[in-house]
Write a protein that holds these residues in place. Structure first.
Motif, PDB file in Angstrom:
ATOM      1  N   VAL A 144      82.629  28.621 -21.651  1.00 42.03           N
ATOM      2  CA  VAL A 144      84.012  29.002 -21.423  1.00 42.03           C
ATOM      3  C   VAL A 144      84.812  27.719 -21.454  1.00 42.03           C
ATOM      4  O   VAL A 144      84.370  26.711 -20.926  1.00 42.03           O
ATOM      5  N   ASP A 145      85.967  27.739 -22.125  1.00 41.57           N
ATOM      6  CA  ASP A 145      86.705  26.479 -22.152  1.00 41.57           C
ATOM      7  C   ASP A 145      88.059  26.581 -21.450  1.00 41.57           C
ATOM      8  O   ASP A 145      88.997  25.878 -21.783  1.00 41.57           O
ATOM      9  N   ASP A 146      88.147  27.427 -20.465  1.00 44.65           N
ATOM     10  CA  ASP A 146      89.372  27.512 -19.676  1.00 44.65           C
ATOM     11  C   ASP A 146      89.603  26.232 -18.897  1.00 44.65           C
ATOM     12  O   ASP A 146      88.652  25.617 -18.430  1.00 44.65           O
ATOM     13  N   LYS A 147      90.873  25.904 -18.749  1.00 49.71           N
ATOM     14  CA  LYS A 147      91.198  24.740 -17.918  1.00 49.71           C
ATOM     15  C   LYS A 147      92.263  25.157 -16.913  1.00 49.71           C
ATOM     16  O   LYS A 147      93.459  24.943 -17.162  1.00 49.71           O
ATOM     17  N   PRO A 148      91.882  25.770 -15.817  1.00 45.36           N
ATOM     18  CA  PRO A 148      92.908  26.128 -14.832  1.00 45.36           C
ATOM     19  C   PRO A 148      93.617  24.860 -14.353  1.00 45.36           C
ATOM     20  O   PRO A 148      92.965  23.829 -14.156  1.00 45.36           O
ATOM     21  N   ASP A 149      94.931  24.939 -14.200  1.00 42.58           N
ATOM     22  CA  ASP A 149      95.687  23.726 -13.886  1.00 42.58           C
ATOM     23  C   ASP A 149      95.291  23.122 -12.541  1.00 42.58           C
ATOM     24  O   ASP A 149      95.062  21.931 -12.427  1.00 42.58           O
TER      25      ASP A 149
END
Ligand SMILES: Cc1cc2nc3c(=O)[nH]c(=O)nc-3n(C[C@H](O)[C@H](O)[C@H](O)COP(=O)(O)OP(=O)(O)OC[C@H]3O[C@@H](n4cnc5c(N)ncnc54)[C@H](O)[C@@H]3O)c2cc1C
Length: 1287
Positions: free
Chosen positions: A223-228
């Protein structure tokens, strides 16, 4: 990988005293006169049965291997194992369930972490004005007021309010604001009277800016999400800070909440909620999750759980009470908002803080530890999570899901019913089925409007199996399909249960059944394929099926299911999108005009197949399904026009028929057969690849439409003729194409539209089974062996669920190993082998001991030259290099042949009173004339005598053209220069090396072992960290004084954190040595004294060894301290970097702090001294060595059986650690022989400024690139597998 360093990297307990283990199965033999080559194929992945040896001549090997060189065939490392197509989107509403009417649901939802678009669409919800009342707990007024008054809070609110457009400006003030509120709320709750009932975390939640990094360790796939901003349980210093000042590498299992910032126009809510989606998947211990969407001017709270998503209205930043309610609810959620499941806890690997966790799961009668997630479902629905707990014989599978409380059927009840009184082989059983409870409270989540209630259920399964794609042969796969159909019809007929989700996920093969101790085997179980093919019914207790049907989540009881009184349940469109029957997917009996044509009568069996069938099932069953002249499958084609039939079909109500499950079995079989790789023809042609891609896409993209839909996108698969199907398969599978085509013709028609329809509900089962049986009987002698676990590649993304693993034991597949090789005894053998390899353009590898950390002495499908048997050693009184014109001569030089190992060389040298610079490893196992010297060659005594390359006087080697040459300072000096540091396996096969030796001299050893009772790295203010920092500070002085050695720093064998120093000083007196090292021992003793009695257990320093010892020589130290044998391998990946002296002198604190954080550190002070006195340009070795003082190695390891995804996570940890160490001295380099496989710029790291010259020399001596190794000189012109030249 507890004590990895202790096992492999540390001294003296185990000074990397062994070989790395490679799982190759090559057996090389060398009959006397003809250089025969023996091949032992890899053991069968599933049976582990030994296979027969084949002996072939060199010429014959060409055919075996040449075909694999530079082909488009994929490697199994590139390809995931399970081909599991699922739709790119899911049609069920996020909050929908599957119990009423003919609406849509999906057993294996297409929701995955990767279906970003689909998830984001679903993630958007309308703000609910009642959210703050319904979904949050208000923070007490007094606390809110105290927070409002704080000047820091006001300042941050002011900073946030100033932001007009740029979201990036929000990160820091929002994180600080939320952290402050969280701390205040936490303190308040700590003081609460009912604190013990609140289940507060140990520390407050803090908010970290993580916007430029992907959280680590997503359990399945990537997964490549980057939550701030992420909220994690503090303190902040437990987490890593990246160069840009943001945090990095926080694992998913530490995240309690997230904050997504958006610019003024972006939809932060949907994005925040999508991130919540992944976090919830990664956190099976968190039923519900809050998150925050923020933008300039306002914020919005979201609550996400298995009953759906709820969002608040936007609130302005000065609404402190609302913000506090969000934070307060993270600790004290309102009733019905269950945030924790306390029966499941994450366990990080010992000594690897922030490492990938396994899970400990407590059921009512057992605690399962080490559980690994293998499947993730939709977190806004049933959220099925499947774990595997590895056990020696049979893994245990645990399945959890949030079940709709209104559902009529639950899986455990159905399984009880199925196995009631007797065990029905082929259907999974369970050990435990229970509602999951936090103490006495069941985990129940309700929708506020009362329309949906879900409770968490947990099932521990008893039986396991493998994916169909792991079949060893096509026949095995078809036998599993046959039994699936047989078991399925028994289930439907005798147990009145319809599965309704037959798919590649739910049909397993090679079942491993738990013993059936307390129950009877089902006496009425029908004959299965093994009975039929053997022509004899096995006794009931031996009648095991070839399949295992699992996951009855969507199953329904058929009781009362008559055409006129169809229960609502059966009108539900349920299944896994890729495999669902067309009528079920579309909710319509009609998909195209062609499926209103009924031409295929029930197939007749012939010959032996018919005899076997009638013998086992009887004539009656055979005849029962046969057609008369006007029937098809027993039904009668309507006597009307096609358009009249179509019009009638459109009006008919869909409900789930048995034949639809049979159709799903067909799609499953088709998908598996498309992707498997036959052993005899593994190569793709352009055409087969193209057809495969097209066909796979149809599976992959198939969806369950929201409304009624007639046209099914998979219809072209059914329309395809035999030739087209064959073109999409690999050549060896041509006859399978005919079978698929024949079955497809029976699957296609819409039988329910017939007048009357077929009388027997299992007519399609019967037709499919007959065709499979005929095939199996006709192909008994041609099972089409498959490469188990290998999948044909597809050109677009595979299903994101691919990494789910199997519901069963892990399988072994052939690794990156040669298939054939030559055991060289003489230079002639090598010359012959090289000529052969060059002639046939083979991927060549040279292997000596196989110690190489990057596997350079191995290679997938390669041809190997093995030098191990070349053991000659010659001691020269006076050695004169060939071609030398002067009287130059070296006393007592030693020539070692290519296979000599260091202990063998030491023994011969010592017998003449000589010391050699060589490797230090258990059993002296490192090769003396291979990769060690070619890559540099370090030892404990290199600070005194220089590196291996500095002591090499001459090499002999065989070049790619087969010539055997000598190279030294006079003959081929360019090659001599390149061989000393340019790396093994790059310029030719070295057949011997001649080294300088030195007279034995007194050697003093120093050992210090200190530990703290903690598995985590000691805190930086702790005594262990201080001891290490001080050592780093004095390292320049120690190496100047002749000391060389290693410090290992990491989890010790006893689970405590250990600091272990082993060093030797050569050619100095004991007094001299003591005068330089004892002050350091005193320093550490003082630390232990100062900390004793104070602080916690993890700061109390225990010194178990602190001593110096005098030895007569380096060899006598070696014999006394280094075990004669030891560890022969480990599952590990390492990283390394050389640290220059000036860095250590000017910034030792930073060096110590950085190194203290890397996993399993080995700090080696073996450079400096004599190493740095050699002119950097005199050898091909990277100049970084000449400036270096310290060589650092660190690593990650794993247990056997760890999944590829988990290993890849560990590798990510390693890459992160490497980046930090590299950043200490970016212009330095790394030691080629103890190198990371993941260096971003290998030429620079390993060869520095010498790279271009090395490459130019390589082109002269190896113009055809016969010798190429991973990250070696010239490898930048090849693909990563070193199969195809890319430049
Ligand atoms: C347990 C252990 C202890 C170690 N200790 C030390 C140490 O004390 N000091 C140190 O410097 N390093 C040490 N190493 C690292 C070691 O130097 C490297 O692993 C080195 O590559 C081993 O060389 P080899 O020839 O023994 O192994 P192999 O794995 O057989 O070969 C390594 C490389 O050299 C090539 N090669 C081998 N033989 C030849 C040949 N005859 N001609 C051309 N190329 C050849 C191979 O193709 C491969 O690329 C250690 C490694 C291990 C696993």
């Amino acid at each position: 990988m507890q004590s990895l360093i202790g096992q492999l990297l540390s001294l003296p307990t185990a000074a990397r005293f062994g070989q790395l283990r490679y799982n190759y199965t090559l057996v090389i033999e060398h009959p006397m006169h003809d250089a025969w080559i023996a091949i032992q194929p890899p053991p069968s992945a599933l049976s582990h049965k030994p296979q027969a040896r084949m002996y072939i001549t060199r010429e014959e090997t060409a055919a075996v291997i040449a075909s694999s060189h530079c082909s488009s065939e994929m490697s199994s490392s590139e390809q995931p194992r399970t081909p599991s197509p699922a739709p790119a989107q899911e049609t069920a509403g996020a909050n929908a369930d599957d119990t009423s009417g003919t609406h849509v649901s999906s057993g294996r939802p297409g929701f995955t972490a990767h279906n970003r678009k689909a998830v984001e669409e679903l993630a958007h919800v309308e703000p609910d004005p009642a959210f703050f009342n319904d979904h949050l707990t208000a923070c007490p007024n007094a606390v809110v007021e105290a927070i409002e008054k704080r000047s820091d809070v006001r300042r941050w609110v002011a900073d946030i309010s100033k932001v007009k457009t740029k979201e990036a400006l929000l990160y820091q003030p929002v994180a600080s604001l939320l952290t402050t509120i969280s701390r205040v709320v936490f303190e308040h709750l700590q003081a609460a009277e009912d604190k013990d009932q609140l289940h507060l975390p140990e520390r407050p939640i803090v908010f970290l800016d993580h916007h430029s990094h992907v959280p680590t360790h997503f359990p399945v796939g990537r997964v490549d999400d980057k939550p701030d901003i992420i909220g994690v349980v503090g303190p902040e210093n437990a987490y890593n800070i990246a160069h840009d000042g943001t945090y990095e590498g926080v694992p998913y299992h530490c995240i309690e909440t997230i904050v997504e910032a958006k610019a003024i126009y972006g939809d932060g809510q949907a994005q925040a909620t999508r991130y919540a989606f992944n976090i919830q998947q990664a956190r099976p211990d968190r039923p519900g999750l809050y998150c925050l969407s923020v933008k300039p001017g306002k914020f919005q709270v979201v609550y996400s759980s298995p009953v759906g998503i709820e969002a608040s209205e936007h609130k302005p930043w000065d609404d402190c009470a609302s913000l506090c309610a969000y934070i307060y609810s993270l600790y004290v959620p309102p009733e019905g908002h269950v945030l924790y499941d306390r029966t499941i806890t994450a366990q990080e690997p010992a000594g690897v803080s922030l490492g990938k966790p396994t899970w400990t799961i407590e059921t009512k009668d057992h605690v399962y530890s080490g559980a690994v997630i293998i499947f993730l479902g939709n977190p806004w629905g049933r959220r099925t999570t499947v774990f595997r707990v590895a056990r020696e014989k049979r893994s245990v599978i645990i399945k959890e899901a949030y079940i709709d409380c209104d559902r009529r059927f639950n899986e455990a009840d159905l399984l009880d019913h199925i196995h009631k009184g007797s065990f029905l082989p082929g259907v999974v059983r369970y050990i435990t089925a229970e509602d999951v409870k936090n103490e006495d409270d069941a985990i129940i989540l309700k929708k506020k409007d009362g329309t949906l209630t879900r409770k968490k259920r947990r099932l521990v399964l008893a039986d396991i199996g493998q994916d169909l794609t792991l079949a060893e042969s096509v026949n095995d796969l078809l036998m599993a399909i046959y039994d699936t159909l047989e078991v399925h019809r028994t289930l439907a007929r005798n147990r009145q249960v319809l599965h309704r989700d037959m798919s590649l996920f739910n049909i397993l093969m090679y079942p491993v059944s738990a013993p059936c101790e307390t129950r009877w085997f089902c006496k009425d179980a029908p004959p299965l394929i093994d009975d039929v093919l053997q022509g004899e019914l096995r006794p009931a207790e031996k009648r095991m099926a070839r399949c295992l049907i699992i996951d009855l989540d969507n199953a329904a009881s058929l009781v009362g299911a008559k055409a006129d009184t169809v229960p609502e349940e059966l009108r539900c469109r349920t299944g896994t999108p890729a495999y669902i029957a067309r009528a079920v997917a579309g909710g319509s009996l009609y998909t195209t005009l062609t499926n209103l044509s009924w031409s295929e009568k029930m197939p007749e069996l012939s010959g032996e197949a018919k005899n076997l069938y009638t013998k086992l099932y009887g004539e009656d069953r055979y005849n029962k399904y046969l057609d008369t002249h006007n029937t098809i499958h027993g039904g009668v084609p309507p006597q009307e026009t096609l358009s009249a039939s179509a019009a009638r079909a459109r009006k008919m109500t869909f409900y789930h028929l048995w034949e639809y499950d049979a159709e799903s079995v067909f799609w499953t079989m088709y998908a598996a057969l498309l992707r498997v790789v036959p052993k005899t023809s593994p190569k793709e042609s352009e055409q087969s690849q193209d057809r495969l891609n097209r066909n796979w896409k149809m599976f992959y993209e198939h969806t369950i439409p929201r409304g009624c839909e007639r046209d099914d996108t998979r219809n072209p698969l059914l329309d395809a003729d035999e030739e087209k199907i064959a073109a999409s398969l690999l050549p060896a599978m041509q006859e399978v194409a005919l079978l698929i085509y024949n079955i497809a013709r029976h699957v296609y028609p819409s039988y329910a539209v017939m007048t009357p329809p077929p009388p027997h509900e299992d007519h399609l089962h019967e037709a499919m089974q007959r065709l499979i049986l005929q095939y199996l009987v006709d192909h008994r002698n041609n099972p089409i062996p498959l490469v188990p676990g290998k999948l044909r590649p597809v050109s677009f993304s595979d299903n994101p669920v691919i990494n789910r693993g199997t519901y069963g034991a892990t399988t072994q597949e052939q690794g990156s190993v040669p298939v054939v090789g030559v055991e060289a005894h003489t230079v002639d053998d090598i010359q012959a082998a090289l000529k052969f390899a060059a002639k046939h353009n083979l991927r060549l590898v040279i292997k000596n001991t196989g110690h190489d950390y990057c596997g350079r002495s191995s290679g997938r499908d390669s041809f190997m030259v093995w030098t191990h048997r070349m053991k000659n050693i010659t001691m020269h009184d006076a050695f004169r290099p060939a071609g030398s014109l002067s009287d130059e001569s070296f006393e007592h030089a030693m020539t070692v042949q290519a296979g000599v190992q260091w202990l063998e060389a030491y023994n011969v040298a010592n017998a003449s009173g000589r010391t050699m610079v060589g490797a230090v490893a258990a059993g002296g196992s490192v090769g003396a004339a291979g990769g060690w010297v070619l890559g540099g060659g370090k030892s404990f005594i290199t600070p005194v005598y220089g590196l291996g390359v500095d002591n090499a006087l001459e090499f002999t080697l065989v070049l790619a053209n087969g010539s055997h040459i000598t190279t030294n300072a006079y003959e081929h000096p360019d090659l001599f220069w390149a061989l000393r540091g340019g790396g093994g396996g790059t310029f030719g096969v070295v057949t011997s090396v001649t080294y300088k030796t030195y007279p034995n001299a007194p050697t003093v050893s120093a050992s210090l072992i200190a530990s703290v009772n903690s598995t985590q790295p000691a805190i930086s203010s702790g005594p262990l960290a201080k001891a290490f920092t001080e050592f780093v500070r004095i390292t320049p002085a120690l190496t100047d004084a002749g000391w060389g050695g290693y410090i290992t720093y990491g989890p010790g064998a006893l689970g405590n954190f250990t600091y272990e120093l082993v060093a030797i000083a050569s050619n100095v007196s004991w007094e001299e040595a003591n005068s330089t090292i004892i002050p350091y021992f005193d320093y550490v003793q003082a630390l232990a004294d100062n900390f004793s009695g104070s602080g916690t257990a993890d700061t109390q320093l225990k010194i178990s060894v602190a001593e110096t010892t005098l030895y007569s020589s380096f060899p006598s130290w070696y014999m006394a301290n280094i075990p004669a044998s030891g560890l022969v391998g480990a599952n590990l990946n390492i990283g390394s970097w050389l640290l220059p002296r000036d860095l250590v002198e000017t910034n030792y604190t930073r060096v110590a702090e950085t190194l203290a954080m890397v996993p399993n550190l080995s700090f080696e002070f073996i450079a400096g001294g004599a190493v740095s006195r050699v002119n950097a340009s005199s050898t091909g070795l990277t100049p970084a060595w000449r400036k270096a003082l310290i060589h650092t190695i660190f690593g990650v390891g794993w247990e056997d059986g760890t999944s590829a995804a988990d290993i890849s996570e560990l590798q990510d940890t390693l890459k992160a650690a490497s980046a930090k160490v590299r950043a200490l001295a970016p212009d330095s380099g790394a030691y080629l022989n103890e190198a990371s496989m993941f260096e971003p710029d290998p030429p620079k790291a390993f060869f520095g400024a010498h790279y271009d010259k090395l490459k130019a020399i390589k082109k002269v001596y190896d113009p055809m690139d016969l010798f190429v190794v991973l990250e070696g000189v010239g490898s930048d012109e090849w693909d990563r597998e070193l199969r195809c030249k890319i430049r």
